[in-house]
Design an enzyme around this catalytic site. Structure first.
Site, PDB file in Angstrom:
ATOM      1  N   HIS A 264      74.966  -7.068  54.569  1.00  8.11           N
ATOM      2  CA  HIS A 264      74.900  -7.502  53.165  1.00  8.11           C
ATOM      3  C   HIS A 264      73.570  -8.227  53.003  1.00  8.11           C
ATOM      4  CE1 HIS A 264      75.872  -9.455  49.367  1.00  8.11           C
ATOM      5  NE2 HIS A 264      77.023  -8.798  49.311  1.00  8.11           N
TER       6      HIS A 264
ATOM      7  N   THR B  44      45.047  28.394  19.919  1.00  7.85           N
ATOM      8  CA  THR B  44      46.501  28.419  19.785  1.00  7.85           C
ATOM      9  C   THR B  44      47.005  29.575  20.636  1.00  7.85           C
ATOM     10  OG1 THR B  44      46.387  29.787  17.787  1.00  7.85           O
ATOM     11  CG2 THR B  44      46.478  27.403  17.475  1.00  7.85           C
ATOM     12  N   HIS B  45      48.060  29.337  21.400  1.00  9.90           N
ATOM     13  CA  HIS B  45      48.566  30.316  22.373  1.00  9.90           C
ATOM     14  C   HIS B  45      47.499  30.644  23.416  1.00  9.90           C
ATOM     15  CE1 HIS B  45      51.998  31.016  19.658  1.00  9.90           C
ATOM     16  NE2 HIS B  45      51.095  31.013  18.686  1.00  9.90           N
TER      17      HIS B  45
ATOM     18  N   SER C 209      37.859  24.049  51.390  1.00 11.70           N
ATOM     19  CA  SER C 209      37.473  24.094  52.803  1.00 11.70           C
ATOM     20  C   SER C 209      36.757  25.386  53.148  1.00 11.70           C
ATOM     21  CB  SER C 209      38.719  23.938  53.686  1.00 11.70           C
ATOM     22  OG  SER C 209      39.623  25.010  53.473  1.00 11.70           O
TER      23      SER C 209
ATOM     24  N   LYS D 140      33.121  25.487  44.958  1.00 10.71           N
ATOM     25  CA  LYS D 140      34.252  25.137  44.110  1.00 10.71           C
ATOM     26  C   LYS D 140      34.141  23.710  43.550  1.00 10.71           C
ATOM     27  CE  LYS D 140      37.410  27.224  43.294  1.00 10.71           C
ATOM     28  NZ  LYS D 140      38.635  27.402  44.070  1.00 10.71           N
TER      29      LYS D 140
ATOM     30  N   GLU E  97      44.796  17.869  37.818  1.00  3.60           N
ATOM     31  CA  GLU E  97      45.979  18.500  38.409  1.00  3.60           C
ATOM     32  C   GLU E  97      46.937  17.459  38.972  1.00  3.60           C
ATOM     33  OE1 GLU E  97      44.085  22.766  39.825  1.00  3.60           O
ATOM     34  OE2 GLU E  97      43.848  21.014  41.094  1.00  3.60           O
TER      35      GLU E  97
END
Length: 435
Positions: free
Chosen positions: A68, A141-142, A264, A269, A276
């Protein structure tokens, strides 16, 4: 929450060391109120005040023989006191008088950190929206090119969403910043309501309206919900930044350190990893909100089913939300914006984004609406499929367009009222800072 997604000032609030220090503070304040009522004598109160906060290792050691945590804490806290003083610690109280009141205090401090981070992000959104109010870009849009807008208006949408988020978080802070010291089953049978009033006042907390021995868990569900919605607002912003960083779009670029390596295997990149990450963390906040709803329904006056869940979701959600907001502010602060690329993207469809302007103008000049729509649509389809321009397709159908009709700023002439709304928000935020 793991250290990777934690800011030190938030993580420190949720350490066991800080928890036991807050528990000890609640016990001292309760004994102080009891002394004012003449229940606890002054020498005993001094011993209680002067007792050191027990170490985490000592509480864990004693918990092995008690199973406890509160009883182990009390044993560790009182073991340096004379027995005549130790007997007054926790007088008339039950475990959750300490646990929930201390939790309310910690939640309030944690909410303050989240709110400060949210306000900082909101101020940045507002400032950068005003900075880029006239930076023309194409709206989508879309996911498809629609009509011209501005990057400032894009950011303003997120600013007002975050403003609503701050209001939700403010209300949620008030909901959870409460305590209760009402004894077993919340009847004050063995403790005066004055003790509760004194302790909560000293801690800056409200008092549970109708205690059942614990603070009602709909309060915590409200907080977890507010954090989840705030996380979704940050996610909406981060998702937009991710999409605008795609190679074929290239309208913004998030800040990166000089040590940044995006892959890597592929040295070229430049991945939108911060954006993200912000999107991913929102998923945790939504999941934890569901656990908060499950915790609302407890058996009778209380049970312990919520305890194990809260030990995870409350610190994790507050830590994640705080980290997410701090990271979002860092991203926006260092965000690079490329107006020239935005202009090229507007022209990428060779005038198709001006189809509505031509359509509305034809109707205004007397053409049947259906006829005008079909005419412009046919010209647009031809331009899309053959690589020609909208103007050429219209000319082939006997419709000449002026250079003015193909100017993106023609779409932006009625936005003064929108900028006025944003300016009012900016002034409101400035007045809050000054206060």
């Amino acid at each position: 929450m793991i250290e990777r997604y934690s800011c030190p000032e938030m993580a420190e609030l949720w350490t066991d060391e800080r928890k036991y220090a807050t528990w000890a503070r609640v016990e001292v304040l309760a004994s102080t109120a009891q002394a004012e009522l003449g229940v606890v004598d002054r020498p005993a109160l001094e011993d209680i005040r002067n007792a050191p906060v027990p170490s985490v290792s000592r509480v864990r050691e004693l918990e092995l023989t008690r199973d406890h945590e509160i009883l182990a804490f009390l044993a560790a806290y009182t073991e340096t006191m004379p027995a005549s003083s130790a007997r007054w610690v926790h007088h008339g109280m039950t475990s959750y008088d300490v646990v929930d009141t201390a939790l309310g205090f910690t939640l309030a401090r944690s909410c303050d950190l989240v709110l400060n981070a949210a306000r900082t992000f909101l101020e940045l959104l507002t400032a950068r929206a005003l900075e880029h109010w006239d930076t023309v870009c194409v709206a989508r849009t879309h996911g498809v090119h629609a009509e011209p807008t501005t990057f400032g208006q894009k950011l303003a949408v997120h600013a007002f969403a975050m403003h609503r988020g701050v209001e939700r978080l403010t209300a949620a802070r008030a909901a959870v910043a409460v305590g209760t010291l009402s004894g077993p089953v919340g009847t004050y049978a063995h403790i005066s309501p004055y003790v509760e009033e004194f302790v909560c006042r000293e801690l800056g907390l409200g008092i549970e309206d109708m205690p059942t021995q614990v603070v009602a868990r709909d309060r915590h569900a409200e907080l977890l919900s507010a954090l989840a919605v705030t996380g979704a607002v940050v996610e909406q912003f981060a998702l937009e930044m991710r999409m605008l960083q795609r190679t074929e779009v290239g309208e913004v670029d998030e800040p990166r350190t000089s040590a940044y390596q995006g892959s890597s295997a592929m040295p070229h990149k430049r991945n939108p990893t911060t954006s993200e990450r912000l999107c991913g963390l929102a998923r945790i906040l939504r999941s934890n909100a569901g656990a908060g709803y499950e915790n609302v329904a407890l058996w009778h006056e209380r049970d312990l089913a919520h305890s194990s869940v809260e030990r995870i979701v409350l610190p994790d959600s507050l830590t994640v939300a705080h980290y997410q907001l701090v990271s979002a502010a860092g991203l926006l602060s260092g965000l690079r914006v490329f107006p020239e690329r935005m202009a090229r993207n507007i022209d990428a469809t060779r005038g198709l984004v001006y189809s509505s302007e031509v359509f509305v103008d034809l109707v205004a000049r007397g053409r049947d609406q259906e006829e005008a729509y079909r005419l412009v649509q046919a010209a647009a389809t031809e331009a899309w499929e053959n690589g020609s321009t909208l103007a050429a397709g219209l000319a082939a159908r006997g419709v000449e367009v002026s250079a003015d009709q193909l100017d993106p700023r023609r779409f932006l002439g009625n936005r003064d009222h929108l900028k006025a709304r944003l300016s009012r928000l900016s002034k409101e935020l400035q007045s809050h800072v000054e206060v």
